[in-house]
Design a protein around this motif. Structure first.
Motif, short mmCIF file in Angstrom:
data_model
loop_
_atom_site.label_atom_id
_atom_site.label_comp_id
_atom_site.label_asym_id
_atom_site.label_seq_id
_atom_site.Cartn_x
_atom_site.Cartn_y
_atom_site.Cartn_z
N THR A 98 9.69 9.91 2.16
CA THR A 98 9.60 8.46 2.38
C THR A 98 8.62 7.82 1.41
O THR A 98 8.92 6.77 0.81
CB THR A 98 9.16 8.18 3.83
OG1 THR A 98 10.12 8.75 4.73
CG2 THR A 98 9.08 6.69 4.09
N SER A 99 7.45 8.45 1.25
CA SER A 99 6.46 7.91 0.32
C SER A 99 6.96 7.94 -1.12
O SER A 99 6.71 7.01 -1.90
CB SER A 99 5.14 8.69 0.44
OG SER A 99 4.52 8.46 1.68
N LEU A 102 9.32 5.06 -1.70
CA LEU A 102 8.55 3.84 -1.93
C LEU A 102 7.90 3.86 -3.31
O LEU A 102 7.95 2.86 -4.05
CB LEU A 102 7.48 3.70 -0.84
CG LEU A 102 6.46 2.56 -0.99
CD1 LEU A 102 7.16 1.21 -1.00
CD2 LEU A 102 5.43 2.62 0.12
N TYR A 168 11.29 0.59 8.81
CA TYR A 168 11.83 1.44 7.76
C TYR A 168 13.14 2.06 8.22
O TYR A 168 13.26 2.55 9.35
CB TYR A 168 10.84 2.56 7.42
CG TYR A 168 11.37 3.53 6.39
CD1 TYR A 168 11.39 3.20 5.04
CD2 TYR A 168 11.87 4.78 6.77
CE1 TYR A 168 11.89 4.09 4.09
CE2 TYR A 168 12.37 5.67 5.83
CZ TYR A 168 12.37 5.31 4.49
OH TYR A 168 12.87 6.18 3.56
N GLU A 259 1.60 1.24 4.20
CA GLU A 259 2.47 1.94 5.15
C GLU A 259 2.14 1.53 6.59
O GLU A 259 3.03 1.44 7.44
CB GLU A 259 2.32 3.45 4.98
CG GLU A 259 2.90 3.96 3.67
CD GLU A 259 2.76 5.46 3.49
OE1 GLU A 259 3.34 5.99 2.54
OE2 GLU A 259 2.06 6.09 4.30
N ILE A 264 5.78 2.03 7.75
CA ILE A 264 6.55 2.99 6.95
C ILE A 264 6.00 4.39 7.25
O ILE A 264 4.82 4.66 7.04
CB ILE A 264 6.43 2.68 5.45
CG1 ILE A 264 7.01 1.30 5.17
CG2 ILE A 264 7.15 3.75 4.62
CD1 ILE A 264 6.86 0.85 3.74
N GLY A 266 5.26 7.19 6.02
CA GLY A 266 5.01 7.98 4.83
C GLY A 266 3.91 9.00 5.04
O GLY A 266 3.31 9.09 6.12
N ARG A 269 0.36 7.50 5.95
CA ARG A 269 0.24 7.14 7.36
C ARG A 269 0.14 8.38 8.24
O ARG A 269 -0.61 8.40 9.23
CB ARG A 269 1.45 6.30 7.77
CG ARG A 269 1.29 5.60 9.10
CD ARG A 269 2.53 4.81 9.46
NE ARG A 269 2.34 4.04 10.67
CZ ARG A 269 3.33 3.49 11.36
NH1 ARG A 269 4.58 3.64 10.95
NH2 ARG A 269 3.10 2.81 12.45
#
Length: 315
Positions: A98-99, A102, A168, A259, A264, A266, A269
């Protein structure tokens, strides 16, 4: 680029990760957290806690605990979360994906804007275009992410209703819906990078365009556009690669605020949640994954150096 150099760099990556593993394991050992209490709860009996410590090897010497943990990491086993009781690896790699999604969109957006801005500022040095780019860059550097993110949510999402304020959705599940929710965080994350990279491109390109080989290219009658992009910009990009590589580390570790604000899930987070809950296996695994990613990105930057400038020889 020789195979010997590549092997040396790969060895350096493993050495760096070894040092990071020792440091992160040592630091987490002195944190005020008891893994057995985290798993069984504060109401657990001393007998149950002692039995769990014995089973988990928490009573072993620290060096033996490190070897056991490092051996598991080498086999892809990052341990079990003290808070959820689930394997750490799959959850963190999902958060890393996910990160990286982004970060990838933020890098693309940054390059699309920062490169032209830097080039325009360089060829229009001292003119209004240069002053405007400089002003935008200084504003971008001055605004921290939590201010930019808060303003973006208030104006674009709440006041104007143009985009969702948070949330997200994986792109594999709903591409357009997920992309819509990535727009605001991508813009917010990119602001500071655009400021850094545009100023770097501008500064380096101004220096390069006053070198002897650029003058020689002009005297040979080459088209100004070819001189600018083929000879000038290509060499001006070398220091920029370093900035972009450093920004990847910032993207992975410095987007925690973004995040959090945009919800989000990620890796930043996840690490923040692990620190708050003293979930030691998640902290250890998260730091190792981020260190490995950062090392690989810097290795890729060195390869890009050699590709852009054939004069660079790595032995």
């Amino acid at each position: 680029m020789s195979a010997n150099y590549i092997l040396k760099r790969i060895a350096l990556i493993f050495y760096t990760l070894f040092i990071v593993s020792v440091l992160v394991f040592g630091i987490t050992q002195i944190l005020p957290a008891d893994a057995a209490v985290m798993m069984l709860g504060e109401n657990a009996t001393q007998e149950a806690l002692e039995a769990l410590r014995q089973r988990m090897g928490l009573n072993d010497p620290v060096w033996m605990q490190y070897l056991h943990w490092a051996g598991g990491v080498l086999q892809g086993d990052f341990g079990t979360s003290l808070r959820t009781g689930q394997p750490v690896g799959p959850a963190l790699f999902s958060a890393l994906g996910t990160s990286l999604t982004l970060a990838g969109f933020a890098l693309i957006f940054m390059l699309i804007l920062a490169m032209p801005m830097g080039v325009i500022a360089a060829i229009r040095r001292g003119k209004p275009a240069d002053l405007i780019v400089g002003f935008i860059s200084y504003i971008g550097v001055s605004l921290p992410e939590f201010v930019t993110a808060t303003l973006a949510v208030m104006l674009v999402a709440d006041m104007w209703g143009l985009l969702p304020p948070a949330g997200y959705i994986p792109l594999s599940q709903d591409f357009w819906g997920g992309l819509e929710r990535l727009i605001l965080p991508v813009v917010v994350v990119s602001v500071m990078m655009i400021a850094h990279v545009s100023r770097m491109v501008r500064s380096e390109l101004v220096d390069v365009m006053h070198t002897d080989y650029i003058r020689a290219a002009r005297l040979k009658g080459l088209h100004p556009r070819r001189v600018l992009f083929r000879h000038g910009l290509r060499n001006a990009l070398l220091p920029t690669i370093t900035i972009v590589a450093l920004d990847v580390g910032y993207l992975l570790g410095g987007v925690i605020v973004v995040e959090e604000i945009f919800s989000i899930p990620g890796i930043g987070r996840s690490l923040m949640s692990a620190i708050q809950n003293r979930d030691l296996p998640v902290i250890q695994a998260g730091v190792m994954i981020m260190a490995a990613t950062y090392s690989i990105v810097n290795f890729a930057a060195d390869l890009m150096y050699a590709w852009l400038d054939k004069r660079i020889q790595y032995d």
